[in-house]
Design an enzyme around this catalytic site. Structure first.
Site: not given
Lengths: 141, 141, 141, 141
Positions: C25-27, C29
């Site tokens: 995942t990344d920031a 979400g």
């Protein structure tokens, strides 16, 4: 086909199986060492899931997330493309807001890496430590 | 020491320099192809920053984030550990809610990979498409 | 527990199941878009394995490795932590030294991403194109 | 623009600057903890380069590569997208076939993570331990 995870072996030690892909390797021809932290985490996630705990669901219902606060890993033997690894999860210590977990990665009878991972429970927004939700503590062994 | 990014070369094409580390390579002894998408994105991020746009700040002030909606990449020549790459950013098309960007990765005089990346602007919570904030569109060339 | 891969669905389309972990995942979400290239590759690797082809073994016995030469991916819907994805492999074209493969990633009934991946066969040392070893071409559908 | 690395701060402690990109973050909205091992390694690589040592060149000329044998990291504070990090390298111990290096990652005046990394020198093919090549030991402080 590879059974993804199982609690076989001992009463309290959980095991997760995974395969080494190109993405996991580096130019040394072996698994990039930092990726064992990913492998360990996959195993912890499947261990929690096997206990009935989804981390996304936990966050949605309690606002709590787990964060890793300490990692200690010894690398003993390299894994290679296509190897099938068995990663263990052994809960060593339960604090009110943290867990200490011993983990190992094996390929066949060979121990590749082992370590201890400390996990804290924090509020998803403030990242401030908080007690383990009862949803978690009631399910842990 | 390596200047991280610069707008040299042409009026409209931005360039970003980066180094190949162990983490970028795979067991073929070369950069893992999926990582060019990361290299391209670092260059786009530095291009936006050079225009005065921080993506975290943009999200905080407008609720908008960029998402990648299409990627097309051709891989021509492998890069290796310690290579210094020059990654270009060339804005090809500006829609009201999206951007199309041509990108290349070079090592010295050798073209390693090139592609076109399409980016859309969405609401950070709903992921629904939205018009580029004027904070963005007013700064783009 | 999650069956890791199976050839269900159609005669010719292979499917591989995988789980979304924190590492994916990344920031925003959601799953970081570049990681779909990894998911697609895991599926191709399991497809080859189901055909009887291990890539490390192939390299050891023939000196040939597969390299990705073109990727084209459209991202339609984001995946999130704990989602279970089904990734398909559909061989579209067989050249003498390359393969074109259509792939999709699904979460339940929702198509998340789809693309076409072109793979070439090269010598592991020189990276020069070479014909598919008969060990490969004889096993492909 | 960001100066990529420098030996400022103290006589013996090397510093490397880097930027946090989308690829480094996870769905917690912060840098994925395993990536600090990558950041630490980038800094060690630039430290070696500043001493005149390229790892690919070292491998080509001596057949030796460095492998990480132990990592110990404490995570104190999360980093976010667009943060600029300063990563330090401080050689603590020189054995005949290994190095122990203390490392920290800072964002401004805030310590984010710190650890100790032990590195061994091995033969690139057999992965058997070997003495540090004189090309290395003669350059180390």
């Amino acid at each position: 086909m590879l059974p993804l995870s199982s609690a076989a072996g001992s009463d309290t030690v959980f095991h997760h199986l995974l395969r080494v892909y190109w993405e996991d390797t580096d130019a040394g021809g072996v698994v990039f060492y930092a990726n064992y932290l990913k492998f360990f985490e996959r195993a912890r996630t499947e261990w929690l899931r096997a206990l009935g705990l989804g981390q996304q669901a936990l966050r949605d219902s309690t606002g709590a997330i787990f964060v890793v606060t300490d990692t200690q890993v010894r690398y003993l033997w390299p894994a290679r493309l296509d190897d099938e690894l068995r990663v263990s999860v052994d809960l060593k210590k339960r604090g009110s807001a943290s867990l200490s977990i011993a983990q190992q990665a094996w390929c066949g009878q060979r121990l590749l890496a082992e370590g201890e991972i400390r996990i804290g429970c924090v509020d998803a927004h403030s990242f401030r430590p908080r007690r383990l939700p009862t949803e978690v503590s009631s399910l842990l062994p």
